[in-house]
Design a protein around this motif. Structure first.
Motif, short mmCIF file in Angstrom:
data_model
loop_
_atom_site.label_atom_id
_atom_site.label_comp_id
_atom_site.label_asym_id
_atom_site.label_seq_id
_atom_site.Cartn_x
_atom_site.Cartn_y
_atom_site.Cartn_z
N THR A 35 128.84 109.11 124.00
CA THR A 35 130.29 108.91 123.83
C THR A 35 130.78 109.41 122.48
O THR A 35 131.99 109.51 122.27
CB THR A 35 130.64 107.43 123.98
OG1 THR A 35 129.89 106.65 123.04
CG2 THR A 35 130.32 106.94 125.40
N MET A 36 129.88 109.74 121.57
CA MET A 36 130.28 110.23 120.26
C MET A 36 130.41 111.75 120.22
O MET A 36 130.93 112.31 119.27
CB MET A 36 129.27 109.78 119.20
CG MET A 36 129.07 108.27 119.13
SD MET A 36 130.62 107.39 118.84
CE MET A 36 130.96 107.92 117.16
N SER A 37 129.91 112.43 121.27
CA SER A 37 129.94 113.89 121.26
C SER A 37 131.31 114.40 121.64
O SER A 37 131.98 113.86 122.52
CB SER A 37 128.90 114.43 122.24
OG SER A 37 129.01 115.83 122.35
N SER A 38 131.74 115.48 120.97
CA SER A 38 133.02 116.10 121.27
C SER A 38 132.85 117.37 122.12
O SER A 38 133.82 118.08 122.39
CB SER A 38 133.76 116.47 119.98
OG SER A 38 132.98 117.38 119.21
N ALA A 39 131.62 117.65 122.56
CA ALA A 39 131.37 118.85 123.37
C ALA A 39 132.11 118.75 124.68
O ALA A 39 132.19 117.69 125.30
CB ALA A 39 129.88 119.01 123.61
N SER A 40 132.68 119.88 125.13
CA SER A 40 133.44 119.93 126.37
C SER A 40 132.57 120.49 127.49
O SER A 40 132.19 121.66 127.47
CB SER A 40 134.68 120.80 126.19
OG SER A 40 135.42 120.89 127.39
N LEU A 41 132.20 119.62 128.43
CA LEU A 41 131.33 120.00 129.54
C LEU A 41 131.92 119.49 130.84
O LEU A 41 132.83 118.67 130.86
CB LEU A 41 129.93 119.38 129.37
CG LEU A 41 129.11 119.80 128.14
CD1 LEU A 41 127.86 118.93 128.07
CD2 LEU A 41 128.72 121.26 128.23
N VAL A 75 143.01 97.21 139.64
CA VAL A 75 141.76 97.93 139.85
C VAL A 75 140.98 97.94 138.54
O VAL A 75 141.49 98.39 137.51
CB VAL A 75 142.03 99.37 140.32
CG1 VAL A 75 140.73 100.15 140.45
CG2 VAL A 75 142.81 99.38 141.63
N THR A 76 139.75 97.44 138.58
CA THR A 76 138.87 97.44 137.41
C THR A 76 137.75 98.44 137.65
O THR A 76 136.84 98.18 138.44
CB THR A 76 138.29 96.04 137.16
OG1 THR A 76 139.35 95.09 137.05
CG2 THR A 76 137.45 96.02 135.89
N PRO A 77 137.80 99.62 137.01
CA PRO A 77 136.81 100.66 137.30
C PRO A 77 135.53 100.50 136.49
O PRO A 77 135.54 99.98 135.37
CB PRO A 77 137.53 101.95 136.91
CG PRO A 77 138.43 101.52 135.78
CD PRO A 77 138.84 100.09 136.09
N VAL A 78 134.44 100.96 137.07
CA VAL A 78 133.19 101.14 136.33
C VAL A 78 132.72 102.56 136.65
O VAL A 78 131.96 102.80 137.59
CB VAL A 78 132.12 100.12 136.73
CG1 VAL A 78 130.84 100.36 135.93
CG2 VAL A 78 132.61 98.70 136.49
N ASN A 79 133.24 103.53 135.88
CA ASN A 79 132.78 104.90 136.01
C ASN A 79 132.11 105.31 134.70
O ASN A 79 131.83 104.47 133.86
CB ASN A 79 133.94 105.84 136.41
CG ASN A 79 135.10 105.76 135.43
OD1 ASN A 79 134.91 105.76 134.21
ND2 ASN A 79 136.32 105.70 135.95
N VAL A 80 131.86 106.58 134.52
CA VAL A 80 131.10 107.01 133.35
C VAL A 80 131.84 106.70 132.05
O VAL A 80 131.20 106.56 130.99
CB VAL A 80 130.77 108.52 133.45
CG1 VAL A 80 132.02 109.37 133.29
CG2 VAL A 80 129.70 108.92 132.45
N ALA A 81 133.16 106.55 132.12
CA ALA A 81 133.92 106.21 130.91
C ALA A 81 133.61 104.80 130.44
O ALA A 81 133.67 104.51 129.25
CB ALA A 81 135.42 106.37 131.17
N GLN A 82 133.30 103.90 131.38
CA GLN A 82 132.97 102.52 131.01
C GLN A 82 131.46 102.27 130.94
O GLN A 82 131.02 101.36 130.24
CB GLN A 82 133.56 101.54 132.04
CG GLN A 82 135.08 101.45 132.04
CD GLN A 82 135.72 102.56 132.84
OE1 GLN A 82 135.16 103.02 133.82
NE2 GLN A 82 136.90 103.01 132.41
#
Length: 215
Positions: A35-41, A75-82
């Motif tokens: 989560t600290m990386s700023s690389a765009s992938l 809606v409470t999501p659990v995706n890669v952002a969480q």
């Protein structure tokens, strides 16, 4: 002979294009999102697997969502952002809480099929098939029932009981995306021209203006 050869090549190309349309299978045990990386992938950068912890794979969905809003759902999501541990695994989950008669408004997931399980309450659910048929396929679900919403199709849920309802949905992408139809059409950043919406929905300009102020 040559015609058969080119037909075979065409079929192989078509098959490969289908396989590439979805998230690829991971090539390692896991790839925890850094989560600290700023690389765009197309996805997230992996952090060092030696730094993996149980918390990277451990969401909490025990809290009741706040449904005191205009649609009566949360809606409470659990995706890669969480949950960084979902990175590259091609799956995510959401908890949906519904107040009595609350709705999860018509929306689509551009990158995922959804499978919903009712934990509490009674839900009226459905999706609409694509053009030109645009047929509604719907059902009343009780506790323990399961329903599938195919990828990209507009779908919805409504609590048709007098008590609160809860559902859990699994989605076939780490980042399924969501496009809420009303918000996208009437609440876009830089409004769609009124003339386009008036003709599309066959309504007067004052109705379009009002809907744009709401969304």
């Amino acid at each position: 002979m040559m015609a058969n050869f080119f037909l075979l090549l065409g079929l192989l190309a078509f098959t490969c294009s289908l396989s590439l349309a979805f998230e690829p299978s991971p090539l390692q045990d896991f790839c925890i999102a850094d989560t600290m990386s700023s690389a765009s992938l197309n996805g997230r950068v992996c952090k060092d697997p030696k730094l993996a912890q149980a918390e990277d794979f451990f969401p909490r969905l025990h809290l009741v969502g706040n449904t005191s809003n205009s649609v009566g759902s949360k809606v409470t999501p659990v995706n890669v952002a969480q949950l960084p541990g979902l990175n590259t695994l091609g799956i995510s989950i959401v908890r949906i809480d519904y107040a009595p008669w609350g709705i999860n408004a018509p929306h689509t997931h551009p990158r995922a099929t959804e499978i919903l399980t009712v934990l509490e309450g009674t839900l009226y659910v459905g999706f609409v098939t694509s053009n030109p048929e645009t047929r509604l396929i719907s059902k009343i679900l009780q506790k323990g029932d399961v329903f599938v919403f195919p990828i990209g199709l507009v779908h919805f849920q409504r609590n048709v009981g007098y008590g609160n309802a809860i559902a859990i949905s699994s989605l076939s992408s780490q980042n399924p995306g969501v496009i809420t139809i009303a918000n996208a059409v009437f609440g876009s950043n830089q409004h769609i021209a009124s003339e386009v919406l008036m003709k599309s929905f066959q309504v007067e300009k004052n109705i379009v203006d009002r809907l744009q102020t709401i969304f």
